[in-house]
Design an enzyme around this catalytic site. Sequence first.
Site, short mmCIF file in Angstrom:
data_model
loop_
_atom_site.label_atom_id
_atom_site.label_comp_id
_atom_site.label_asym_id
_atom_site.label_seq_id
_atom_site.Cartn_x
_atom_site.Cartn_y
_atom_site.Cartn_z
N TYR A 98 0.82 -1.20 0.00
CA TYR A 98 0.00 0.00 0.00
C TYR A 98 0.86 1.26 0.00
CZ TYR A 98 -4.29 -2.67 0.58
OH TYR A 98 -5.34 -3.52 0.38
N GLU A 140 -7.96 -7.71 5.10
CA GLU A 140 -7.14 -8.76 4.48
C GLU A 140 -6.44 -9.60 5.53
OE1 GLU A 140 -4.91 -6.30 1.80
OE2 GLU A 140 -6.78 -5.69 0.82
N ARG A 206 -5.45 -15.17 -12.77
CA ARG A 206 -6.88 -15.00 -12.95
C ARG A 206 -7.63 -15.79 -11.86
NH1 ARG A 206 -4.48 -12.21 -15.92
NH2 ARG A 206 -4.84 -11.79 -18.15
N TYR A 208 -10.95 -18.12 -10.65
CA TYR A 208 -11.94 -19.09 -11.14
C TYR A 208 -12.75 -19.61 -9.95
CZ TYR A 208 -9.10 -18.93 -15.33
OH TYR A 208 -8.42 -18.49 -16.44
N THR A 285 -20.70 -21.16 -12.54
CA THR A 285 -19.80 -21.99 -11.73
C THR A 285 -19.94 -21.79 -10.23
OG1 THR A 285 -18.02 -20.41 -12.24
CG2 THR A 285 -18.11 -22.44 -13.54
N GLY A 399 -13.55 -10.13 -13.43
CA GLY A 399 -12.55 -9.09 -13.62
C GLY A 399 -12.77 -7.92 -12.68
#
Length: 408
Positions: A98, A140, A206, A208, A285, A399
């Site tokens: 950060y 987080e 990516r 999924y 999914t 995305g």
Amino acid sequence: MLSSASKETIRATLPAVGAAIGEITNLFYRKLFAAHPELERDLFNRGNQSQGAQQQALAGAVAAFATLQLDPDPARVQTILSRIANKHASLGVTADQYAVVHEHLFAAIVEVLGEAVTPEVAAAWDEVYWLMAETLIAMEKGLYDAAGVASGQVWRTVQVRERRHESADSVSFVLTSTDGSALPRFVPGQYLSVAAHLPDGARQIRQYSLCSAPLLGDWRITVKRIQPTPLEDGSIAPAGEVSNFLFHNVFEGDLLEVTTPFGDLVLPDDDRAPLLLASAGIGLTPMIGMLHHLVATEDPRPVAVLHADRSPSAHAHRAELSALVDRLPSGVMYRWYEDLGGRTAGAGIAGGRADLTAITLQPGTRAYLCGPLPFMIGLREALLDREVAAENIHYEVFGPDNWSPSPA
């Protein structure tokens, strides 16, 4: 909470910053990648960068967060930041990063706005940034703690146990540990990140959705091959760089670098409200994962499953979806296909696009949406028109999250 002095400065300067935020974020990423080219190559989605999607998402998040400091809405802030925090956790983002973002973001602000950035303005926007950053860092850390991992230590190597075609353009991969132990459990609806090492040396990441039963020891994801798509302005949207690489190059026995599961489009354990699971295309999914959980727990509540697709042959997990709904005590399914092919409408199958007009919605329904953005926007508006409460409509965006719907 933002200090009173900073709040008034933000209120006065938000229109100017908001008008320039797109230019600021574009310049920010150029500065960041010039100083740290490895971030563009190995962490950020370079496809979204080239299309401007990531820049729009950052601009929208900063502007929305600043606006919500003027007229506080804790629930709205939680919704926006939870999605970002989960995505960051799935990338292994750590607190020290950060400061790097702060350096280049504020350099971009000063360069774009020039003399308008007085010490008072800089201090106020600095306060906004660190309030947002520290909130995300805390969220987080909570996600990492809940997953039982150290901050940022989310990556593991798994082996592909099975590869199976789910449609002509999609394959599922069953992932197992390399030592035979059970992979960590996940919450229905969560996703994991996959790092693909591409031929040009880049490591692109990516997400999924997990579409296996959460109680099993293995994980399953489904990857859809993406074809180049013509856009209204005459340009061509690029094919999915990572998805196409995985589709064409990953087979049984191969190793993949993946993360611990994260994501906030999940079914709460203590809720028995009626459900609406609505998806389009490969957006089904996470719904498959949720349905496996509902079947395994013999959940008795009403569950309406809606799915829209190009055609029956393009519908990934078509038979599995039907079988899962059939096993639910109070499950019902509706399907729409743009091209029915040789089939005729009837028995829960219709031509065209998803339409809620004839769908019965139970009082108190909780809706979960996943699919292309126009599909979710249209469905959310239809649900609001049917008096489904805005807080009961949850969604997952493929995305960068460039959609930030108003509360109602």
